[in-house]
Motif scaffolding. Sequence first.
Motif, short mmCIF file in Angstrom:
data_model
loop_
_atom_site.label_atom_id
_atom_site.label_comp_id
_atom_site.label_asym_id
_atom_site.label_seq_id
_atom_site.Cartn_x
_atom_site.Cartn_y
_atom_site.Cartn_z
N GLN A 353 0.93 -1.39 0.07
CA GLN A 353 0.06 0.04 0.01
C GLN A 353 0.72 1.36 -0.06
N GLU A 354 2.21 1.16 0.32
CA GLU A 354 3.06 2.30 0.54
C GLU A 354 3.63 2.57 -0.69
N GLN A 355 3.51 1.68 -1.64
CA GLN A 355 4.60 1.59 -2.76
C GLN A 355 4.96 2.89 -3.42
N ASP A 356 3.56 3.56 -3.76
CA ASP A 356 4.07 5.14 -4.20
C ASP A 356 4.49 6.05 -3.36
N ARG A 357 4.07 6.08 -2.19
CA ARG A 357 4.48 6.99 -1.03
C ARG A 357 6.13 6.83 -0.94
N VAL A 358 6.57 5.78 -0.92
CA VAL A 358 8.02 5.29 -0.57
C VAL A 358 8.69 5.69 -1.89
#
Length: 549
Positions: A353-358
């Motif tokens: 779920q945090e792929q884009d954020r990271v």
Amino acid sequence: MLMISQADIRSDWWRGAVIYQVYPRSFQDTTGDGIGDIKGITGRLGHIASLGVDAIWLSPFFTSPMADMGYDVSDYCNVDPMFGTLADFDEMMTEAHRLGLKVIIDQVISHTSDQHPWFIESRSSRTNPKADWFVWADPKPDGTAPTNWLSIFGGPGWEWDGVRKQYYMHNFLISQPDLNFHNPDVQDAMLDTVKFWLDRGVDGFRLDTVNYYFHDKQLRNNPPMVYDTDGAGMETDTNPYSMQNHLYDKTQPENIDFLKRFRALLDSYEGRASVGEVGDGPRSLNTLALYTTGNDKLHMCYTFDLLGPAFDAGYIRKVMQTVLDTVVNGWVCWAFSNHDVIRHVTRFIESPQEQDRVAKISATLIATLRGSICLYQGEELGLTEAELAFEDLRDPYGIRFWPAFKGRDGCRTPMVWESAKPHAGFTEGARTWLPVPKEHAARAVDAQEKLADSVLAHYRATIAFRKSHAALIDGDMTFLDTNQDLLAFVREKGGEKLLFVFNLTREPQNFTLPKRLGDVMPVNLPGFSSKLEGGIVKLDAIDVFCARV
């Protein structure tokens, strides 16, 4: 699109530059054989230019048996037919320069292929003109190898040759014999190959394994690596190479004089640059400083310090502070991903779920560090490491250490351009040299072009932000004291001072601004919207704050 004249770019264009690495096999295929080529690179240069980068770095495209995907060179002055022709290369150079892009090529000069004419001649006898061009040594009385040196690719670093009745040294594959740089003729021959490409107009060189050129002439054994009594610092690698302290098979003092010769050749041309790859374990940053300090060796180097799994404030500050303390007037080049390591989004995320954020915050972080930066093809799309089956592997390193280590193919899968096309637009052929994962195709360039908040849009905006602030190109860097969860620093040049506070944790964090900073004015940073309330910065999980001081 704005075209930039090469004459308008300063001679030290490399200082603070953003460099985009192209892995030719996997960028774009134009022949239908499922392998990328130089014409494909030319056709996609517009995408690279649209990112706002300064240069491209091409992984090897030279004539090669491809035992190690081109890092085993059999002709340094030609293009492998798999990738095209010299005429194709010249056309690519012309188009890159028209778009304002510098071109850096990979120079793999620590070793050749065993199919190189030099090695074929060298191994033919002990008296031929090139007999001493490679590292040959007699066996010990019991027939074993001359030293205990190991190959990075597994097993001994020596191979027996029945014709010469000697061992030859290889730091990598058996089919990659090491050149003997103690021989001045070898140095001259290598510099001649560099001159060949300089005369064709290349703007710089990435020097593969730059600290591996020389070996200890006395052939002394490496001692074991000594770790702390509690095991701190011990690698969990499956490769016994990490169990030795590599004092004698690389990073020899004679390398300095050769690097000076290399730099003098580059300086005889206008506006050329060099970036070295330093793999020297815990000594890497010190070696980097040695190789770049003094303005007479390499322009810049990179190490593997940010190419590992650590993505926390304390570690990044430790690495950066070491560089600030040891690299006096040299220069460093940073990367989070390249063709040899697991893609950084996979290394850094804790959940899908945090792929884009990271992906976005890592782009912002590397764009604000002091140094030049390298971006690896596909990271601007937020690509993760591909999961491949054993039968799909092509990397000899991965095949050798499977299943404990899956190799480097997972970061080398084809670039994804058009989500709805077969093989995501990489080729019109029936097969690709490595599979194209479905999850990669969904993140193709054309799919992200339609989204204002995509990772691709973030990379473009972040690079533009970096280039619009002189402090981020080559300004000073000073860290502020924080708890270990936050990374805070000031970048400064001239009258411009920019404060950055990164929260790389998965929990909201507050940061109280030091009073000595005085008044600060928040700056809009692409992709993030942290708040300043009464002298306290309010950061969400995986967040960053920027202000003008």
